[in-house]
Design a protein around this motif. Structure first.
Motif, PDB file in Angstrom:
ATOM      1  N   LEU A  32       0.842  -1.206   0.000  1.00 52.23           N
ATOM      2  CA  LEU A  32       0.000   0.000   0.000  1.00 52.23           C
ATOM      3  C   LEU A  32       0.872   1.249   0.000  1.00 52.23           C
ATOM      4  O   LEU A  32       0.543   2.246  -0.649  1.00 52.23           O
ATOM      5  CB  LEU A  32      -0.906   0.000   1.230  1.00 52.23           C
TER       6      LEU A  32
ATOM      7  N   LEU B  39      -3.648  -3.026  -7.737  1.00 52.81           N
ATOM      8  CA  LEU B  39      -3.682  -3.366  -6.310  1.00 52.81           C
ATOM      9  C   LEU B  39      -3.749  -4.872  -6.074  1.00 52.81           C
ATOM     10  O   LEU B  39      -3.628  -5.328  -4.938  1.00 52.81           O
ATOM     11  CB  LEU B  39      -4.885  -2.690  -5.639  1.00 52.81           C
TER      12      LEU B  39
ATOM     13  N   LEU C 232      -4.616  -7.768   0.904  1.00 54.60           N
ATOM     14  CA  LEU C 232      -5.644  -6.730   0.756  1.00 54.60           C
ATOM     15  C   LEU C 232      -7.040  -7.323   0.497  1.00 54.60           C
ATOM     16  O   LEU C 232      -8.029  -6.603   0.469  1.00 54.60           O
ATOM     17  CB  LEU C 232      -5.242  -5.775  -0.387  1.00 54.60           C
TER      18      LEU C 232
ATOM     19  N   GLY D 227     -11.347  -6.789   3.393  1.00 54.39           N
ATOM     20  CA  GLY D 227     -10.311  -6.088   2.646  1.00 54.39           C
ATOM     21  C   GLY D 227     -10.843  -5.602   1.307  1.00 54.39           C
ATOM     22  O   GLY D 227     -11.697  -6.248   0.683  1.00 54.39           O
ATOM     23  N   ALA D 228     -10.327  -4.455   0.870  1.00 49.58           N
ATOM     24  CA  ALA D 228     -10.846  -3.800  -0.329  1.00 49.58           C
ATOM     25  C   ALA D 228     -10.789  -4.683  -1.563  1.00 49.58           C
ATOM     26  O   ALA D 228     -11.642  -4.596  -2.444  1.00 49.58           O
ATOM     27  CB  ALA D 228     -10.063  -2.511  -0.589  1.00 49.58           C
TER      28      ALA D 228
ATOM     29  N   GLY E 148     -13.884  -2.975  -2.682  1.00 48.85           N
ATOM     30  CA  GLY E 148     -13.250  -1.659  -2.626  1.00 48.85           C
ATOM     31  C   GLY E 148     -13.460  -0.894  -3.917  1.00 48.85           C
ATOM     32  O   GLY E 148     -13.793   0.301  -3.900  1.00 48.85           O
TER      33      GLY E 148
ATOM     34  N   GLU F 141     -12.089   2.137   5.570  1.00 49.00           N
ATOM     35  CA  GLU F 141     -10.748   2.528   5.977  1.00 49.00           C
ATOM     36  C   GLU F 141      -9.998   3.002   4.736  1.00 49.00           C
ATOM     37  O   GLU F 141     -10.169   2.445   3.652  1.00 49.00           O
ATOM     38  CB  GLU F 141      -9.991   1.333   6.573  1.00 49.00           C
TER      39      GLU F 141
ATOM     40  N   ARG G 248      -3.503   7.058   7.816  1.00 48.40           N
ATOM     41  CA  ARG G 248      -4.728   6.257   7.742  1.00 48.40           C
ATOM     42  C   ARG G 248      -5.872   6.992   8.401  1.00 48.40           C
ATOM     43  O   ARG G 248      -5.679   7.762   9.332  1.00 48.40           O
ATOM     44  CB  ARG G 248      -4.525   4.920   8.457  1.00 48.40           C
TER      45      ARG G 248
ATOM     46  N   ILE H 244      -6.375   5.792  -0.819  1.00 46.29           N
ATOM     47  CA  ILE H 244      -6.791   4.470  -1.273  1.00 46.29           C
ATOM     48  C   ILE H 244      -7.722   3.843  -0.248  1.00 46.29           C
ATOM     49  O   ILE H 244      -7.395   3.800   0.944  1.00 46.29           O
ATOM     50  CB  ILE H 244      -5.567   3.538  -1.463  1.00 46.29           C
TER      51      ILE H 244
ATOM     52  N   THR I 110      -9.004   0.894   1.704  1.00 46.35           N
ATOM     53  CA  THR I 110      -8.318  -0.372   2.005  1.00 46.35           C
ATOM     54  C   THR I 110      -9.230  -1.439   2.578  1.00 46.35           C
ATOM     55  O   THR I 110      -8.903  -2.629   2.493  1.00 46.35           O
ATOM     56  CB  THR I 110      -7.162  -0.136   3.002  1.00 46.35           C
TER      57      THR I 110
END
Lengths: 291, 160
Positions: free
Chosen positions: A12, A52, A58, A72-73, A112, A136, A143, A165, A167
């Protein structure tokens, strides 16, 4: 399409760095189901594409210490649909993502990407709004978390700052007493975008009143939204048919749809009323308790 | 950073490497760089299923995947089904049932149906309809296509 560079981000931090260096020239790639179309139609014209899918972890779905589910995204909709933790704690979410497009799209599209793309016709946002989800994000200044309720700003616009981004999305597992009903109204084909989506959450109180509730709507405004006036009309009351019918009218008055192939604005307004009423009835019917 | 991407993938079980523009789709790359023309381009917008392939064991629309994203991954196309030059049971069932008319949608149908049967070896008709939802057949041959999938599932049942 002009040529662009593709950077598979290893972390990230690397992705944040590339975005910071290239500014508007850079574009993130999650599952690609919307991005590749936008690319081919010339609606995005990046100089650098940051992938990503190469960022480890992730796509993790886990339960944190506080009992919250953290998705997770890069978790695909198909993965969320079948994930045992989601099925156990949030069957209503599993059901909703299982209705998105086709199995092949669900194998590729990510939660995400779905949220950050902010297409108002997407299916997951209303149920996530009903669940008081939080997203998030990570960016150049660190963050932070953003309540989903204030995340959607306009068509294809979110509260994410430039270079930030998304996340993960976080949801508290609801108590078993809470009831949900979700509707995806599809007058054309089963793999289409919805004409109207409705997610209703009812927190019942032992004396028969509705202690709290959420009514969230999708595809009928520039952003997915909560029908707050309709919620207020029901909160604290013992629901009867007249109360629900009145609330459904308030939901209709809260939306601002546009005309497209899935219906005229007037039709969508009326369908908002009809399907909100049906979703409320379903959530309040004891035999239809799903979560 | 370069505007081409070097992509090394396992394609139908064999290691392959191509150098392509970063904007090329997996579909495009399979057909034009890797000479696997079984996978068809039809809508190029993720709506028709003609370009369905396996990516790391999951069926996806290859028109919506950048080939660069397939680096280090496994891709199986219609050419990779069956073994030793023989058709798979599912492919045989398509022939036996007369499910193939013009044939253009069939590679995507077969891969999508193969994915369905891996997950649900004995599907109901409703599950076949769900699994093939979004795979469009311009000939309108859906009845026999579904019959073919059910036939393949039944045969697997008898033999296995």
């Amino acid at each position: 399409m002009r040529p662009f560079s593709y950077v598979p981000a290893a972390s990230l931090e690397e992705a944040v760095g590339v975005l910071a260096r290239h500014g508007d020239e850079a574009h993130l790639l999650a599952g690609g189901t919307s991005f590749v179309l936008l690319l081919q139609q010339g609606l995005v014209d990046p100089g650098v594409v940051v992938g990503l899918s190469s960022v480890p972890g992730l796509n993790t779905i886990e339960r944190d210490g506080a009992g919250q589910l953290r998705i997770g995204a890069m978790a695909t909709l198909g993965r969320i649909e079948g994930d045992p933790l989601v099925r156990d704690a949030l069957p209503c979410l599993s059901e909703v993502v299982g209705r998105v497009a086709t199995v092949r799209i669900r194998n590729q599209a990510t939660i995400g990407g779905n949220l950050a793309h902010a297409d108002p016709a997407q299916d997951p946002p209303p149920i996530l709004l009903a669940l008081d989800a939080v997203v998030e994000a990570i960016g150049p200044s660190g963050r932070r978390t953003i309540p989903l309720d204030s995340f959607f700003v306009d068509v294809f616009e979110t509260a994410l700052a430039p270079g930030e981004i998304l996340t993960a999305v976080r949801v508290a597992a609801p108590s078993p007493a809470i009831r949900f009903a979700t509707v995806k109204f599809l007058p054309r084909t089963v793999d289409d975008f919805a004409t109207v989506t409705v997610a209703v959450r009812i927190d019942p109180s032992p004396d028969g009143r509705v202690a709290d509730l959420r009514i969230a709507l999708g595809a009928v405004a520039p952003v997915p939204l909560r029908a707050v006036a309709a919620e207020n009309a029901i909160r604290g009351h013992v629901p009867d048919e007249a109360l629900l019918a009145g609330a459904a009218e308030l939901a209709r008055d809260a939306v601002d749809p546009f005309d497209d192939v899935r219906g005229s604005a007037d039709y969508k307004r009326e369908m908002t009323r009809v399907w909100t009423l049906r979703a409320l009835r379903r959530a309040l019917a004891p035999s239809e308790r799903v979560a | 950073m370069s505007e081409t991407a070097r992509v090394s993938l396992t394609l139908n079980g064999e290691p392959r490497t191509v150098e392509i523009g970063a904007g090329r789709t997996l579909l495009d790359t399979l057909r034009w760089e890797l000479d696997l023309t079984g996978t068809k381009e039809c809508c190029a917008a993720g709506e028709c299923g003609a370009c369905t392939v396996y990516l790391d064991g999951e069926a996806v629309n290859s028109c919506l995947v950048l080939a660069a994203e397939a680096d280090g991954r496994e891709v199986t196309t219609i050419e990779g089904l069956g073994s030793g030059g023989r058709l798979s049971r599912l492919q045989e069932a398509f022939l036996e049932t007369g499910a193939i008319q013009c044939g253009f949608c069939i590679p995507g149908m077969v891969v999508a149906a193969d994915a369905l049967l891996r997950e649900t070896p004995r599907p109901t008709l409703d599950e076949v309809l769900q699994g093939l939802s979004g795979n469009l057949c311009r000939c309108g041959g859906y009845t026999r296509i579904c019959a073919a999938v059910l036939r393949a599932a039944g045969a697997a049942d008898v033999t296995g």
